[in-house]
Each structure stands twice: as C-alpha cells, then as structure tokens.
Design a protein around this motif. Structure first.
Motif, mmCIF file in Angstrom:
data_model
loop_
_atom_site.group_PDB
_atom_site.id
_atom_site.type_symbol
_atom_site.label_atom_id
_atom_site.label_comp_id
_atom_site.label_asym_id
_atom_site.label_seq_id
_atom_site.Cartn_x
_atom_site.Cartn_y
_atom_site.Cartn_z
ATOM 1 N N TYR A 36 0.844 -1.195 0.000
ATOM 2 C CA TYR A 36 0.000 0.000 0.000
ATOM 3 C C TYR A 36 0.883 1.251 0.000
ATOM 4 C CZ TYR A 36 -3.167 3.614 1.621
ATOM 5 O OH TYR A 36 -3.862 4.788 1.738
ATOM 6 N N TYR A 37 0.707 2.114 -1.003
ATOM 7 C CA TYR A 37 1.496 3.339 -1.137
ATOM 8 C C TYR A 37 0.634 4.568 -0.892
ATOM 9 C CZ TYR A 37 5.155 0.712 -3.550
ATOM 10 O OH TYR A 37 6.165 -0.157 -3.862
ATOM 11 N N ASN A 38 1.294 5.654 -0.514
ATOM 12 C CA ASN A 38 0.653 6.966 -0.516
ATOM 13 C C ASN A 38 1.703 7.959 -0.977
ATOM 14 O OD1 ASN A 38 -1.035 9.098 -0.159
ATOM 15 N ND2 ASN A 38 -0.797 9.184 2.069
ATOM 16 N N ASP A 39 1.403 8.738 -2.033
ATOM 17 C CA ASP A 39 2.392 9.687 -2.582
ATOM 18 C C ASP A 39 3.719 9.005 -2.864
ATOM 19 O OD1 ASP A 39 0.774 11.806 -2.601
ATOM 20 O OD2 ASP A 39 1.478 12.672 -0.708
ATOM 21 N N ASN A 40 3.661 7.847 -3.447
ATOM 22 C CA ASN A 40 4.888 7.121 -3.802
ATOM 23 C C ASN A 40 5.683 6.622 -2.598
ATOM 24 O OD1 ASN A 40 6.395 5.982 -5.798
ATOM 25 N ND2 ASN A 40 7.840 7.676 -5.931
ATOM 26 N N ASN A 41 5.124 6.766 -1.398
ATOM 27 C CA ASN A 41 5.784 6.223 -0.204
ATOM 28 C C ASN A 41 5.126 4.918 0.194
ATOM 29 O OD1 ASN A 41 7.469 8.388 -0.025
ATOM 30 N ND2 ASN A 41 6.239 9.476 1.496
ATOM 31 N N LEU A 42 5.941 3.920 0.408
ATOM 32 C CA LEU A 42 5.425 2.614 0.830
ATOM 33 C C LEU A 42 5.048 2.688 2.305
ATOM 34 C CD1 LEU A 42 4.932 -0.390 0.456
ATOM 35 C CD2 LEU A 42 7.370 -0.783 0.728
ATOM 36 N N LEU A 43 3.768 2.472 2.603
ATOM 37 C CA LEU A 43 3.301 2.613 3.987
ATOM 38 C C LEU A 43 3.115 1.271 4.688
ATOM 39 C CD1 LEU A 43 0.658 5.480 3.739
ATOM 40 C CD2 LEU A 43 3.117 5.619 4.118
ATOM 41 N N SER A 44 2.647 0.263 3.933
ATOM 42 C CA SER A 44 2.428 -1.027 4.576
ATOM 43 C C SER A 44 2.327 -2.112 3.515
ATOM 44 C CB SER A 44 1.138 -0.992 5.402
ATOM 45 O OG SER A 44 0.015 -0.942 4.538
ATOM 46 N N GLY A 45 2.357 -3.346 3.976
ATOM 47 C CA GLY A 45 2.211 -4.455 3.042
ATOM 48 C C GLY A 45 2.185 -5.771 3.790
ATOM 49 N N SER A 46 1.740 -6.805 3.102
ATOM 50 C CA SER A 46 1.812 -8.128 3.725
ATOM 51 C C SER A 46 3.277 -8.549 3.732
ATOM 52 C CB SER A 46 0.985 -9.135 2.929
ATOM 53 O OG SER A 46 1.616 -9.360 1.671
ATOM 54 N N LEU A 47 3.626 -9.420 4.669
ATOM 55 C CA LEU A 47 5.023 -9.856 4.779
ATOM 56 C C LEU A 47 5.484 -10.491 3.467
ATOM 57 C CD1 LEU A 47 7.381 -9.880 6.721
ATOM 58 C CD2 LEU A 47 6.575 -12.048 7.645
ATOM 59 N N GLU A 48 4.629 -11.318 2.878
ATOM 60 C CA GLU A 48 4.996 -11.986 1.611
ATOM 61 C C GLU A 48 5.285 -10.967 0.509
ATOM 62 O OE1 GLU A 48 5.801 -15.119 1.162
ATOM 63 O OE2 GLU A 48 5.383 -15.413 3.297
ATOM 64 N N ALA A 49 4.418 -9.948 0.407
ATOM 65 C CA ALA A 49 4.593 -8.945 -0.654
ATOM 66 C C ALA A 49 5.876 -8.145 -0.428
ATOM 67 C CB ALA A 49 3.388 -8.006 -0.682
ATOM 68 N N LEU A 50 6.206 -7.883 0.841
ATOM 69 C CA LEU A 50 7.427 -7.129 1.143
ATOM 70 C C LEU A 50 8.670 -7.949 0.792
ATOM 71 C CD1 LEU A 50 6.301 -5.611 4.566
ATOM 72 C CD2 LEU A 50 6.729 -4.315 2.474
ATOM 73 N N ILE A 51 8.601 -9.261 1.027
ATOM 74 C CA ILE A 51 9.740 -10.136 0.665
ATOM 75 C C ILE A 51 9.888 -10.130 -0.860
ATOM 76 C CG2 ILE A 51 10.629 -12.506 0.666
ATOM 77 C CD1 ILE A 51 9.076 -12.902 3.344
ATOM 78 N N GLN A 52 8.761 -10.251 -1.539
ATOM 79 C CA GLN A 52 8.776 -10.245 -3.019
ATOM 80 C C GLN A 52 9.407 -8.943 -3.537
ATOM 81 O OE1 GLN A 52 7.105 -12.832 -5.222
ATOM 82 N NE2 GLN A 52 8.598 -11.745 -6.458
ATOM 83 N N HIS A 53 9.099 -7.847 -2.840
ATOM 84 C CA HIS A 53 9.578 -6.508 -3.237
ATOM 85 C C HIS A 53 11.097 -6.380 -3.049
ATOM 86 C CE1 HIS A 53 8.652 -2.435 -4.347
ATOM 87 N NE2 HIS A 53 9.229 -1.930 -3.285
ATOM 88 N N LEU A 54 11.658 -7.264 -2.233
ATOM 89 C CA LEU A 54 13.106 -7.236 -1.974
ATOM 90 C C LEU A 54 13.890 -7.924 -3.096
ATOM 91 C CD1 LEU A 54 15.316 -6.665 0.299
ATOM 92 C CD2 LEU A 54 14.936 -9.030 1.010
ATOM 93 N N VAL A 55 13.204 -8.806 -3.813
ATOM 94 C CA VAL A 55 13.913 -9.673 -4.772
ATOM 95 C C VAL A 55 13.985 -9.012 -6.144
ATOM 96 C CG1 VAL A 55 13.868 -11.932 -5.905
ATOM 97 C CG2 VAL A 55 13.189 -11.728 -3.507
ATOM 98 N N PRO A 56 15.208 -8.821 -6.681
ATOM 99 C CA PRO A 56 15.332 -8.178 -7.997
ATOM 100 C C PRO A 56 14.869 -9.104 -9.115
ATOM 101 C CG PRO A 56 17.501 -8.804 -7.144
ATOM 102 C CD PRO A 56 16.501 -9.192 -6.102
ATOM 103 N N ASN A 57 14.497 -8.527 -10.255
ATOM 104 C CA ASN A 57 14.294 -9.336 -11.460
ATOM 105 C C ASN A 57 14.950 -8.614 -12.628
ATOM 106 O OD1 ASN A 57 12.509 -7.427 -12.510
ATOM 107 N ND2 ASN A 57 10.753 -8.397 -11.521
ATOM 108 N N VAL A 58 14.742 -9.093 -13.834
ATOM 109 C CA VAL A 58 15.463 -8.537 -14.988
ATOM 110 C C VAL A 58 15.225 -7.035 -15.125
ATOM 111 C CG1 VAL A 58 15.657 -8.648 -17.498
ATOM 112 C CG2 VAL A 58 15.527 -10.747 -16.169
ATOM 113 N N ASP A 59 14.018 -6.550 -14.797
ATOM 114 C CA ASP A 59 13.721 -5.124 -15.015
ATOM 115 C C ASP A 59 13.731 -4.297 -13.745
ATOM 116 O OD1 ASP A 59 12.965 -5.852 -17.695
ATOM 117 O OD2 ASP A 59 11.166 -6.732 -16.761
ATOM 118 N N TYR A 60 14.057 -4.911 -12.635
ATOM 119 C CA TYR A 60 13.839 -4.186 -11.375
ATOM 120 C C TYR A 60 14.932 -4.479 -10.364
ATOM 121 C CZ TYR A 60 11.871 -3.733 -6.628
ATOM 122 O OH TYR A 60 11.687 -3.451 -5.306
ATOM 123 N N TYR A 61 15.324 -3.416 -9.651
ATOM 124 C CA TYR A 61 16.211 -3.596 -8.496
ATOM 125 C C TYR A 61 15.661 -2.725 -7.370
ATOM 126 C CZ TYR A 61 20.280 -4.159 -5.556
ATOM 127 O OH TYR A 61 21.103 -4.497 -4.506
#
Length: 476
Positions: free
Chosen positions: A38-63
């Motif tokens: 969940y974002y507000n003004d491009n700031n990450l405010l909260s998320g499920s633990l699983e989604a936050l772990i996923q957000h940590l992992v880079p892929n070909v287009d993202y770091y």
C-alpha cells in the motif's frame, strides 16, 4: 562491460535517507499495482510480509531501492529469523529466474546475476553478523554457486563476496576475544577493597597528564567499539513475539546484542573509573586537581563530538561517593563543570544535548577532515529513543499488514548511527594510556563509599552506619 560496471551502484549511507520520498528507485520501478503493498504519494506505507519479501527480490527489469533494502533487512527480524528470510529470497531468485533449469541461457544470467549479487553484497556488508548462522551461510553459498556456475565471469565476484564476509566475521571474533581478555584483566574490587584503598599506587594524571590526550584516547575506544555494533542489534535488543505467530518468540531465544552490550559496559566502566580516580587521593587538593583534570577532559570530549565519554565522565562525577566530598568540591573552580552539566541536562528530554548533537551532525556532513566528522552520541539515550519508537507504534496494522511507516522511521535513526560509526579515528593511538583506561581495576560501589568516607568523614547517622558496615566487611 565487466559485471562490476553494470552493478547497481550503492550510494553512501549519508545519501540514503536524505529525501522525503522514501521510495526513489535506483533501477526502474516495479509496477506494483499494490499487489499486497500500500502506497501513498509514492511512499510505501504497509504491506503483507509476503509482498514485502517479493519486493526485496530483484528481477530482470527491477532492483529495489537501497533505502528499502536496508529498512526491510533491519526490521524483518521482528517477524522472522534472518535465515528464514534468506531461504525465501533464495527460493524466489531461483524460481523466478529459472536458475535451476539445466539449459540455463547465458544472456538471462547476465541480465539478472549482477542484481542478485548486488543484493547479496548489500546484505553481507551491512548485516554481516546474520551470517554467523550456519544456515545463512549455506543458503548464501548455494545461491552464489548457482550464479557462478551459470557464467564464468561471475565466479570472481562470488569469491570476492564470500572472502570479504569471512574476513569481516573473523575480525569480529578477534574483537570478542580481545574484549574477553580485557574483562579478565580488569577483575575488580574485592582484592582492592581488602587492601586500604589509599595504598594503591596509581593514578590517571601520572599515566597521562594532558587532558586533551586523554580525551583523544577515549575517542579511540569509543569509535572502535561503535564500529563493531551491527545495525540489527538495535532491533534485536527488543525483539518479542510476533503477535500473528504464537509458537515462536521471534529471536527472543538468542538476542544477538553482544557488541552493543559491551559498549554499554564501557560507559559504566568509564563512570566508575572517574569516580575511583577522584576518591583515591588522600589529600583534598589532590582530589580537587583530579576533578579539574576530568572537567578539562570532558570539555575536550564535547569539542571533539564525543558525547558518550562526556556523559560517562559527568555521571562519574555525580555519583554520590564523589558528590558528597563537599570540602574537596569547595576547592574546585566549578564554572566549567556547570557549563558541561547544563549541556547534558536531562530536562525537556535532553533538549540542550540534542541541539549540540544536531550541530555536530551538521558539522560532520560538511566536514573536510576526519577530526570534524566525529559524532559519538550519548549511547543510552540513542537506545532509549529507538526503544520508545518501537514501543509507541505497532509492528502490524489491524489488517495484519506490516506497518512499514514505522520501519522507515526506525531505519532513519539507525542509518544516521551507521554513518557515525564508520568514521576513522584521526588521533594517534597511545598504547600505554589505552591499556590503563581499559584494564586498570575500578572500585565497586562499596569500595567507592569506603574511600569517600575515609577522605571526608560521614556527616550523618546513615553515613556513619554505612561506614561501620563497610569497614567491618573490608576487614573480614
């Protein structure tokens, strides 16, 4: 291009939290249609633990943004062991990038490997103590090997990463051994108590008659000990059960805060050392001279930006065996001491000290020399601030999401400390003075009172009774 040049660059800590927008991305941003975040003004405010772990992992287009990496690695240990997080990260890397497939495409490896390596580099460099756990090391090596075996050009990077980590961990083990030796040497007080305190031939002014030199050697000890404290220790100091998981106390079974505790013990030792040095001399004028000497040391600590030693010295002078020596204090020019006490006055939540600390932090940011970069905070207060921040905000929101806003704030405080602990001490080491400061025996409370009463007689019934008891104990 070598893999090095294509690695996402790691900005210095100073640059990490300098913008109001927490989520500036170093690489292209990942399109997260709030998939669990969940974002507000491009700031990450909260998320499920699983989604936050996923957000940590880079892929070909993202770091992931570096502030995110630091914040999540710092705070995730409130919810799971680092080795559990590492296992999940490795699994996601291998699954998503199909790193387990036999006919692995080299181009594919070249696109993703630098990013995975960069994430592992950031983790091992910023939180090396996590890897004292065998399970962490196993996972790290397994993922690193997969990258290296997919393409020869990454083998060197992987080796370099592992060597740096192993070297770092070896240094920490040596430091712990040194601490253990120092503690063994400075065994305390009962032997000292049994002899008459006055018979001890030693004093700080003989070892170092220049208060400026002493302040510099204190700064050596402070910076060395600060440097070994891992950022995660601040969080691990107050890890409790995760409310969503009744079975495991998350980490409570093994709070890994040894270097942080050693630093707090150093503060206590310095306070007792100051009180011991003041109470030992038989003559009033000698005691007054020691007090004035320490006032000069404390002033120089203030000028250097070493607030931790400054506060330890002041608290040593304010211990009751010292403060009760009224005839001694009458001989001291106390105006300089009054100024220092005013600076460190606890009222209004240490307003004066916090103002001085901000001034030192500002100076540090624009400094041209290591001398001007020094900021050594009053450590107990720093821990208290972080503790209160943790206590006053929930880790989870009512919907079960991780309260990431809290963790941005936590990471901001810890990252400032990370900057300060990396400063190299600009002063020359003096082994003789350092040895004295770290190993000379200091008095216990009882020994301090005994020495204090022998210097200036008890003034009331309570003091007289205490003196009788202490003398009886010391003669037994």
């Amino acid at each position: 291009l070598s893999p090095q040049t294509r690695m996402p660059q790691t900005p210095p800590f100073a640059a990490m939290f300098d913008s109001s927008s927490h989520n500036r991305n170093l690489y292209q941003s990942k399109e997260d249609n709030c998939g669990g975040l969940y974002y507000n003004d491009n700031n990450l405010l909260s998320g499920s633990l699983e989604a936050l772990i996923q957000h940590l992992v880079p892929n070909v287009d993202y770091y992931p943004d570096r502030t995110y990496i630091f914040t999540f690695l710092l705070s995730s240990r409130l919810f799971m062991h680092p080795y559990e997080l590492m296992a999940k990260v490795c699994h996601l890397c291998i699954e998503q990038q199909r790193l387990s497939e036999p006919g692995l495409d080299k181009n594919r490896i070249r696109k993703i490997a630098p990013k995975i390596l960069q994430l592992l580099t950031e983790w091992t460099e910023t939180f090396p103590y996590d890897f004292r756990d065998e399970r962490m090391m196993r996972n790290l090596k397994e993922l690193a090997q997969r990258i290296a075996s997919g393409d020869e050009m990454y083998r060197k990077n992987v080796q370099q990463l592992l060597q740096n980590l192993i070297r770092k961990l070896a240094t920490v083990s040596q430091y712990e051994e040194v601490l253990a030796k120092i503690n063994a040497v400075s065994t305390d007080c009962l032997t000292v108590l049994k002899t008459k305190p006055q018979s001890i031939q030693r004093d700080i002014i003989t070892v170092c008659n220049d208060p400026y030199a002493l302040a510099q050697q204190l700064t050596h000890i402070e910076l060395e000990r600060l440097n070994y404290i891992g950022p995660e220790e601040f969080v691990q100091a107050f890890v409790q059960k995760d409310p969503l998981d009744n079975n495991k106390s998350c980490y409570g079974d093994q709070k890994k805060t040894r270097t942080l505790e050693a630093y707090v013990e150093w503060f206590n030792r310095l306070s007792y050392l100051v009180a011991t040095e003041i109470c030992i001399p038989v003559k009033k004028k000698h005691r007054a001279r020691v007090i004035e000497y320490f006032i000069d040391v404390a002033r120089e600590c203030f000028n250097i930006g070493n607030f931790n030693s400054l506060m330890a010295i002041i608290s040593g002078m304010n211990m009751s065996p010292v403060s009760r020596l009224k005839k001694t204090w009458a001989k001291v020019k106390t105006d300089k001491f009054d100024i220092l006490e005013h600076q460190m006055d606890p009222s209004s939540n240490f307003y004066n000290y916090r103002t001085a600390l901000r001034g030192a932090a500002q100076r540090s940011l624009t400094a041209h020399s290591n001398r001007e970069k020094i900021v050594i905070p009053f450590f107990s207060l720093l821990i208290k601030d972080i503790y209160f921040l943790n206590e006053c905000c929930a880790n989870r929101l009512p919907n079960g999401h991780v309260n990431f806003e809290k963790f941005w704030e936590l990471a901001k405080q810890v990252s400032e400390f990370m900057m300060w602990k990396q400063v190299e001490c600009p002063f020359e080491r003096d082994r003789k003075i350092l040895q004295y400061l770290l190993t000379v025996p200091v008095f216990s409370d009882d020994a301090l009172y005994l020495a204090s009463y022998e210097s200036e007689s008890p003034e009331n019934h309570i003091e007289k009774d205490r003196w009788k008891t202490l003398r009886f104990v010391s003669e037994v």
